[in-house]
Design a protein around this motif. Structure first.
Motif, short mmCIF file in Angstrom:
data_model
loop_
_atom_site.label_atom_id
_atom_site.label_comp_id
_atom_site.label_asym_id
_atom_site.label_seq_id
_atom_site.Cartn_x
_atom_site.Cartn_y
_atom_site.Cartn_z
N GLN A 1 0.84 -1.21 0.00
CA GLN A 1 0.00 0.00 0.00
C GLN A 1 0.87 1.26 0.00
OE1 GLN A 1 -2.67 -0.26 3.33
NE2 GLN A 1 -3.60 -2.18 2.64
N GLN A 2 1.91 1.21 0.86
CA GLN A 2 2.80 2.37 0.91
C GLN A 2 3.54 2.55 -0.41
OE1 GLN A 2 5.21 1.44 4.32
NE2 GLN A 2 3.88 2.56 5.73
N LEU A 3 3.90 1.43 -1.04
CA LEU A 3 4.58 1.51 -2.32
C LEU A 3 3.67 2.14 -3.38
CD1 LEU A 3 7.05 0.89 -4.05
CD2 LEU A 3 6.11 -1.40 -4.45
N ARG A 4 2.39 1.74 -3.37
CA ARG A 4 1.45 2.35 -4.32
C ARG A 4 1.31 3.83 -4.05
NH1 ARG A 4 -1.15 -2.74 -3.61
NH2 ARG A 4 -2.40 -1.92 -1.90
N GLN A 5 1.21 4.19 -2.74
CA GLN A 5 1.10 5.61 -2.40
C GLN A 5 2.38 6.36 -2.77
OE1 GLN A 5 -1.68 7.24 -1.15
NE2 GLN A 5 -0.43 9.04 -1.65
N LEU A 6 3.52 5.69 -2.52
CA LEU A 6 4.80 6.32 -2.85
C LEU A 6 4.91 6.55 -4.36
CD1 LEU A 6 7.56 7.30 -1.89
CD2 LEU A 6 8.39 4.96 -2.11
N THR A 7 4.45 5.59 -5.14
CA THR A 7 4.47 5.75 -6.60
C THR A 7 3.60 6.92 -7.02
OG1 THR A 7 4.79 3.36 -6.86
CG2 THR A 7 4.02 4.57 -8.78
N LEU A 8 2.42 7.01 -6.40
CA LEU A 8 1.53 8.13 -6.71
C LEU A 8 2.17 9.46 -6.31
CD1 LEU A 8 -1.27 9.00 -7.73
CD2 LEU A 8 -2.12 8.71 -5.39
N ASP A 9 2.79 9.48 -5.11
CA ASP A 9 3.45 10.70 -4.66
C ASP A 9 4.62 11.07 -5.58
OD1 ASP A 9 1.73 10.95 -2.57
OD2 ASP A 9 3.08 10.07 -1.08
N LEU A 10 5.32 10.06 -6.05
CA LEU A 10 6.43 10.33 -6.96
C LEU A 10 5.93 10.98 -8.25
CD1 LEU A 10 8.61 7.12 -6.55
CD2 LEU A 10 9.34 9.45 -6.10
N LEU A 11 4.82 10.47 -8.77
CA LEU A 11 4.26 11.05 -9.99
C LEU A 11 3.83 12.50 -9.75
CD1 LEU A 11 2.15 8.02 -11.28
CD2 LEU A 11 4.31 8.89 -12.21
N ARG B 1 8.51 20.00 -0.99
CA ARG B 1 8.99 20.53 -2.26
C ARG B 1 9.99 19.63 -2.96
NH1 ARG B 1 11.22 26.66 -3.25
NH2 ARG B 1 11.90 26.37 -5.40
N PHE B 2 10.96 19.07 -2.23
CA PHE B 2 12.06 18.36 -2.89
C PHE B 2 11.89 16.84 -2.78
CE2 PHE B 2 14.24 22.05 -3.83
CZ PHE B 2 14.24 22.90 -2.74
N GLY B 3 10.79 16.29 -3.10
CA GLY B 3 10.64 14.84 -3.07
C GLY B 3 9.25 14.41 -2.72
N VAL B 4 9.14 13.35 -1.92
CA VAL B 4 7.83 12.80 -1.60
C VAL B 4 7.57 12.82 -0.11
CG1 VAL B 4 7.73 11.34 -3.63
CG2 VAL B 4 8.83 10.49 -1.59
N GLY B 5 8.16 13.73 0.63
CA GLY B 5 7.80 13.97 2.01
C GLY B 5 8.42 13.00 2.99
N LEU B 6 7.73 12.91 4.15
CA LEU B 6 8.26 12.12 5.25
C LEU B 6 8.39 10.65 4.89
CD1 LEU B 6 6.26 13.77 8.17
CD2 LEU B 6 8.54 14.33 7.31
N LEU B 7 7.46 10.11 4.11
CA LEU B 7 7.55 8.72 3.70
C LEU B 7 8.80 8.48 2.86
CD1 LEU B 7 6.30 5.92 3.64
CD2 LEU B 7 4.96 6.61 1.65
#
Length: 703
Positions: A267-277, A447-453
């Motif tokens: 789930q976190q990976l899916r969210q991380l992928t979305l955050d990356l996009l 701003r510079f990435g995908v946050g705390l995760l």
């Protein structure tokens, strides 16, 4: 017993009674009885200790001993000896007590004849052999159960606990005396929400179901909840009523937690992928906006100035002013482009390291945002490996972005330090603290990435830890990475006679756990023993059927040399006898080659934490052997050959000559010939073909 000679030791001080026994036994021919006599207990026990006795006829009333003490002394001298007690009319009660204490039979003097005497002796010998066989089988079963990861629980007709053994106390926490005789409803064993399901499992067994399986949650004595797989079977009497239920429970809490963690990670990976996009789109828009609002405008002004310089009507002083202005615009454009490229990837990080990169970035950040940066790094900090430096730099970069855009803090404090074991980063602000969403989810975009995760992912990939503490007085970010030189590496030795299998196992370990080390390989058991002594591995991954020395013999020698070494058997064999031999050899785990792709890493992790591991198929073999019980036809006797004889059988079955076997084992050819003759006689084999078939059937070699 036909055609056999039975050697009887008679301890009797009465000459008439002794003569009657001698004459009675002298008249038999099948079997033939040979009688040795003693008229005192001391001389009789000395003869018993000397050996060469098959059965003992013992008078309880002797000149130097009397009563039940006579039997106990004889029993202590020959604990495995079948004893028939001789008693008079007046001491028959003592003879009965002797039988209760372990004698095989008793005869009353004057009330037995030749047939009764010979039958009593034959039955005593057979009864003693049966008792010893059952005792040895029970010991083996107890050993296998105690060394398996299963809890053994037996329930009576009223579902009261009548057996609590194996790993039951370790898994559930209760001692046997705390639960024996109690129902599972008398104490908190079954998880409340699973009680209905467990009740149905027991109901099905009581109704006649021979076996079933259930997976449910249980309470431990301390109140914690664990997940268990239960393998249950019922025992019925002749009328179809339940006699008992045997349950074998396996604690699978870590497996369930791993599955839940994997689901959460997905789930976190899916969210991380979305955050990356989202972050990628955000960065593209930001860079485009900065280029448009700044660099593009400067370049447009520069283009206008250069066009005006082409006008011949403009005087020299004005052209000189336009040229100076154009130079300034070009310099400003260069600075803007350099700033953008630095934010994308700091060149100083690769060239001079983390310290200089952080100092330069902190100065630029303070100039751009007005947030005062206090940077504290020891002058002798030195360099880290590239992955660690990049991770720490990006964490500082993203953390300062959060400070500027979310906290409202006028200052940010950065501390980077290291010692012999750890590298630590602290980022502290004096702002308003994290939002409730960021605290609960740890994934607010910055701003510079995908946050705390994203920060947490960077740290965990390097085996470190990240902690965030946030209050109304500010937020503190703590990062700890272990110094590379202190990382503990699990050392693994891979043993298999097939090179492709070895390479597959090595590749699986290196791909699955790069932090582990495959310290060596071996192609047979003899090489494995030498490599284990030379390389000192933590775990040995061992095949069974190999040339020169089998994996079982190699395992015995490796574990004997160092009991802390753990051996994982990876083999194609799954017969009950092979599984028993593996457990007896000292191996701590057993998986099938067909399951290695899915079970290997889990097995190695279990052994790393000193836990045994068996695949479900091997656990089923153990379970079946236990459920069959001591009287089962499947119960197999112990191996009739010694470890040395197994080595010789393997080498001969592989086609080696006596001289080659002798060279391999460092013994003389004559000794090999002696062993071969003894083996053929012991196993009733008549040719090399018979010996090869025996080796294949018993897993000593492969066909």
């Amino acid at each position: 017993m036909k055609g056999k000679t039975i050697r009887v030791l008679l301890i009797e001080d009465n000459i008439v009674d002794a003569l009657f026994v001698e004459e009675s036994l002298a008249g038999t021919s099948d079997p033939v009885f040979v009688v040795h006599k003693a008229d005192q207990l001391a001389s009789g026990l000395a003869r018993l200790e000397a050996g060469g006795v098959d059965a003992l006829l013992l008078d309880l009333c002797l000149p130097d001993s009397e009563g039940l003490a006579t039997f106990r002394r004889a029993q202590a001298t020959g604990p495995g000896m079948p004893i028939v007690v001789l008693s008079g009319d007046t001491d028959e009660e003592i003879a009965v007590e002797a039988v209760q204490a372990g004698a095989q039979d008793y005869l009353v003097k004057g009330h037995y004849n030749r047939d009764l005497l010979t039958r009593s002796l034959r039955y005593a010998i057979e009864r003693k052999r049966t008792q010893q066989a059952l005792s040895e089988l029970a010991q083996r079963l107890t050993h296998h159960v105690s060394n398996s990861p299963l809890a053994v629980i037996e329930w009576g007709t009223n579902l009261d606990i009548i057996r609590w053994s194996g790993e039951a106390e370790h898994i559930f926490g209760w001692k046997p005396e705390e639960v024996l005789g109690r129902s599972c409803h008398d104490f908190r064993l079954i998880y409340t929400d699973d009680e209905r399901k467990v009740t149905k499992v027991f109901a099905d067994l009581c109704a006649g179901a021979p076996k079933n399986f259930s997976a449910n949650r249980n309470y431990r004595k301390d109140g914690s909840v664990i997940h268990c797989d239960w393998y249950n079977s019922s025992l019925m009497d002749g009328s179809g009523r339940i006699r008992s239920i045997l349950s074998l429970a396996l604690d699978v809490t870590e497996q369930r937690q791993a599955e839940e963690a994997l689901n959460l990670a997905n789930q976190q990976l899916r969210q991380l992928t979305l955050d990356l996009l989202h972050s990628q789109d955000y960065e593209r828009r930001r860079i485009a906006r900065e280029l448009h609002d700044s660099t593009s405008q400067v370049l447009a002004a520069l283009s206008i100035n250069l066009s005006r310089l082409q006008n011949s009507e403009i005087g020299l002083p004005r052209k000189q002013a336009l040229l100076a202005e154009s130079i300034d615009l070009a310099a400003a454009s260069s600075r803007e482009i350099r700033t953008v490229t630095y934010l994308l990837h700091p060149p100083l990080l690769d060239e001079v390291g983390l310290v200089s990169a952080l100092q330069t970035y902190a100065e630029g950040f303070e100039q751009r945002t007005g947030v005062h940066i206090e940077l504290n790094i020891p002058p002798d900090f030195g360099r880290l490996d590239g992955a660690a430096e990049m991770a720490l730099f990006r964490i500082v970069q993203e953390g300062l972005g959060n400070v500027h855009r979310h906290s409202g803090s006028p200052v940010a404090i950065i501390v980077v330090e290291r010692d012999a074991t750890d590298v630590r980063l602290v980022l502290q602000d004096r702002g308003c603290g994290l939002s409730a969403k960021a605290k609960s989810q740890g994934k607010e975009s910055v701003r510079f990435g995908v946050g705390l995760l994203g920060m947490r992912e960077r740290v965990e990939q390097l085996g470190g830890e990240l902690e965030i503490a946030s209050t109304e007085a500010g937020t503190r970010l703590n990062v700890r990475l272990r110094s590379e030189k202190t990382m503990d590496k699990l050392r693994i030795l891979v043993v298999d006679d097939h090179q492709l299998v070895r390479k597959g196992v090595v590749a699986a370990i290196e791909d699955g756990r790069p932090d582990w080390e495959v310290c060596g390989e071996a192609s047979n058991g003899r090489e494995a023993v030498a490599a284990a002594e030379r390389l000192d591995p933590d775990i040995v991954v061992m095949d069974i059927s190999m040339p020169d020395m089998s994996g079982l013999e190699a395992t015995r020698q490796i574990v004997k040399a160092n009991s802390k070494r753990r051996v994982l058997i990876v083999s194609m064999h799954q017969s009950e006898q092979i599984v028993r031999d593996v457990l007896d050899s000292g191996a701590r785990g057993y998986i099938l080659k067909s399951d290695a792709g899915t079970e290997l890493m889990g097995a190695l992790e279990s052994l790393q934490h000193n836990k045994p591991f068996f695949t479900s198929k091997i656990a089923e073999v153990l379970l079946r052997g236990y459920l069959d019980g001591p009287t089962s036809d499947k119960a197999l006797p112990p191996s009739p050959v010694s470890h040395r004889e197994r080595e010789i059988i393997q080498l001969v079955a592989e086609g080696k000559s006596n001289k080659e076997v002798a060279n391999t084992l460092n013994i003389s050819p004559k000794t090999v010939e002696t062993h071969r003759a003894r083996i053929m006689a012991k196993l009733d084999l008549h040719s090399i073909s018979d010996l090869v078939r025996y080796a294949i059937r018993n897993g000593i070699t492969e066909c």
